[in-house]
Design a protein around this motif. Structure first.
Motif, PDB file in Angstrom:
ATOM      1  N   PRO A 145      69.755   9.540  83.738  1.00 35.89           N
ATOM      2  CA  PRO A 145      70.558   8.446  84.291  1.00 35.89           C
ATOM      3  C   PRO A 145      69.947   7.798  85.529  1.00 35.89           C
ATOM      4  O   PRO A 145      69.969   6.572  85.675  1.00 35.89           O
ATOM      5  N   GLN A 146      69.383   8.633  86.427  1.00 41.41           N
ATOM      6  CA  GLN A 146      68.789   8.070  87.647  1.00 41.41           C
ATOM      7  C   GLN A 146      67.597   7.184  87.316  1.00 41.41           C
ATOM      8  O   GLN A 146      67.407   6.127  87.930  1.00 41.41           O
ATOM      9  N   VAL A 147      66.780   7.602  86.353  1.00 42.43           N
ATOM     10  CA  VAL A 147      65.597   6.834  85.976  1.00 42.43           C
ATOM     11  C   VAL A 147      66.007   5.526  85.292  1.00 42.43           C
ATOM     12  O   VAL A 147      65.472   4.459  85.569  1.00 42.43           O
ATOM     13  N   VAL A 148      67.002   5.608  84.405  1.00 44.07           N
ATOM     14  CA  VAL A 148      67.496   4.410  83.730  1.00 44.07           C
ATOM     15  C   VAL A 148      68.049   3.414  84.740  1.00 44.07           C
ATOM     16  O   VAL A 148      67.788   2.204  84.661  1.00 44.07           O
ATOM     17  N   ALA A 149      68.813   3.909  85.704  1.00 41.33           N
ATOM     18  CA  ALA A 149      69.396   3.031  86.730  1.00 41.33           C
ATOM     19  C   ALA A 149      68.307   2.352  87.554  1.00 41.33           C
ATOM     20  O   ALA A 149      68.380   1.152  87.833  1.00 41.33           O
ATOM     21  N   CYS A 150      67.289   3.110  87.931  1.00 37.54           N
ATOM     22  CA  CYS A 150      66.185   2.541  88.724  1.00 37.54           C
ATOM     23  C   CYS A 150      65.418   1.490  87.925  1.00 37.54           C
ATOM     24  O   CYS A 150      65.067   0.433  88.452  1.00 37.54           O
ATOM     25  N   LEU A 151      65.156   1.794  86.652  1.00 37.67           N
ATOM     26  CA  LEU A 151      64.419   0.852  85.810  1.00 37.67           C
ATOM     27  C   LEU A 151      65.227  -0.433  85.584  1.00 37.67           C
ATOM     28  O   LEU A 151      64.672  -1.538  85.591  1.00 37.67           O
ATOM     29  N   LEU A 152      66.549  -0.293  85.398  1.00 37.80           N
ATOM     30  CA  LEU A 152      67.395  -1.474  85.234  1.00 37.80           C
ATOM     31  C   LEU A 152      67.405  -2.320  86.497  1.00 37.80           C
ATOM     32  O   LEU A 152      67.338  -3.548  86.442  1.00 37.80           O
ATOM     33  N   PHE A 153      67.477  -1.655  87.652  1.00 35.53           N
ATOM     34  CA  PHE A 153      67.447  -2.405  88.915  1.00 35.53           C
ATOM     35  C   PHE A 153      66.127  -3.150  89.080  1.00 35.53           C
ATOM     36  O   PHE A 153      66.095  -4.333  89.415  1.00 35.53           O
ATOM     37  N   LEU A 154      65.022  -2.438  88.841  1.00 41.01           N
ATOM     38  CA  LEU A 154      63.702  -3.063  88.987  1.00 41.01           C
ATOM     39  C   LEU A 154      63.500  -4.192  87.982  1.00 41.01           C
ATOM     40  O   LEU A 154      62.929  -5.234  88.311  1.00 41.01           O
TER      41      LEU A 154
END
Length: 222
Positions: A145-154
Motif C-alpha cells: 500500500p505504501q509503495v502504491v500510494a507513493c507511485l500514485l502521488f508521483l
C-alpha cells in the motif's frame, strides 16, 4: 515532441537521480536549482522578447543567493565529485533546453496534448536504460500500500498535474518569469519539513526566505 520527452522527461530525471549516487544532495540541489539562470540565458539567446532586464537579472541573482542560504543552512563542506556534479549539471541543461523547446510548442498545441506526447516519449526513451541496467525488485513490493500510494502521488500529482500546470503557466507568464519560480522549491520543501517532520527554523532559513521573496518580486518585473 520527442525532444521535449527526452529533455523534460527521461534524460532529466535519469541524470538528476544518478547524480545522487556519486555526489551529496547539497551539490545536486545547488546545481539543479540554478536552472532558472541557465534557462533564462538560453531562452534569451533565441527570443529577444524573453531576455532579462537588469532588474530581473538582479532579482534572479538575489533569489539564487536566498536559495543557497536555505539549502546550505549554514553547514557546508566543499566536496567536489566530477561525475556526480557533471550529471547534476546535465540535468540543469536538460531543463533549460526543455524550457526553450516548450515555447514554440505552446504556440501551436494545448498543454494536454503536449504533456501526453511528452510522457509518451519520456517513457519510450527511458526503457533502454532499464534494459541495459535492470533494477531487480523484491517480490510483491509493487503491491504494498505504501509503495502504491507513493507511485500514485508521483505519477498523478507530481508528474501529470504539475507538468500540465507548468506548461500552462509558461504560456501565460513567459518562460523566464515562470522558470524563476523554481527558486521557491527549497523554500516550500523546508516549510513542509517544518510542519510534518518538525525540523527547526534557523536564521539562515529566514534570511534565505527574505532573499527569495525579494528576488521573486524583482524577477517578476520588467
Amino acid at each position: 515532441m520527442a525532444a521535449l520527452g527526452i529533455t523534460g522527461g527521461s534524460l532529466y530525471f535519469l541524470t538528476e537521480n544518478e547524480a545522487l549516487c556519486y555526489t551529496n544532495t547539497t551539490n545536486v540541489s545547488l546545481i539543479v536549482c540554478s536552472c532558472p539562470l541557465v534557462a533564462a540565458l538560453l531562452v534569451g539567446l533565441f527570443y529577444k522578447s524573453e531576455r532579462l532586464s537588469r532588474l530581473q537579472a538582479v532579482g534572479m541573482l538575489i533569489a539564487a543567493c536566498g536559495m543557497a542560504a536555505v539549502i546550505l543552512n549554514g553547514h557546508y563542506v566543499l566536496r567536489l565529485s566530477p561525475v556526480g556534479d557533471m550529471l547534476a549539471l546535465g540535468a540543469c541543461l536538460c531543463w533549460a533546453v526543455y524550457t526553450l523547446l516548450i515555447i514554440p510548442a505552446n504556440k501551436k498545441y494545448d498543454p494536454v496534448f503536449i504533456n501526453r506526447k511528452l510522457f509518451f516519449y519520456g517513457l519510450l526513451t527511458v526503457v533502454p536504460y532499464f534494459v541495459l541496467f535492470p533494477q531487480p525488485l523484491p517480490a510483491g513490493v509493487l503491491l504494498r500500500p505504501q509503495v502504491v500510494a507513493c507511485l500514485l502521488f508521483l505519477g498523478v500529482v507530481a508528474s501529470c498535474v504539475c507538468f500540465l500546470a507548468w506548461t500552462w503557466v509558461i504560456a501565460r507568464l513567459g518562460a523566464v518569469v515562470a522558470t524563476s519560480y523554481v527558486y521557491v522549491n527549497p523554500l516550500s520543501t523546508i516549510i513542509v519539513a517544518t510542519l510534518l517532520l518538525h525540523e527547526h527554523v534557523t536564521p539562515f532559513f529566514l534570511l534565505g526566505t527574505l532573499l527569495i521573496i525579494l528576488g521573486m518580486v524583482l524577477a517578476d518585473r520588467k
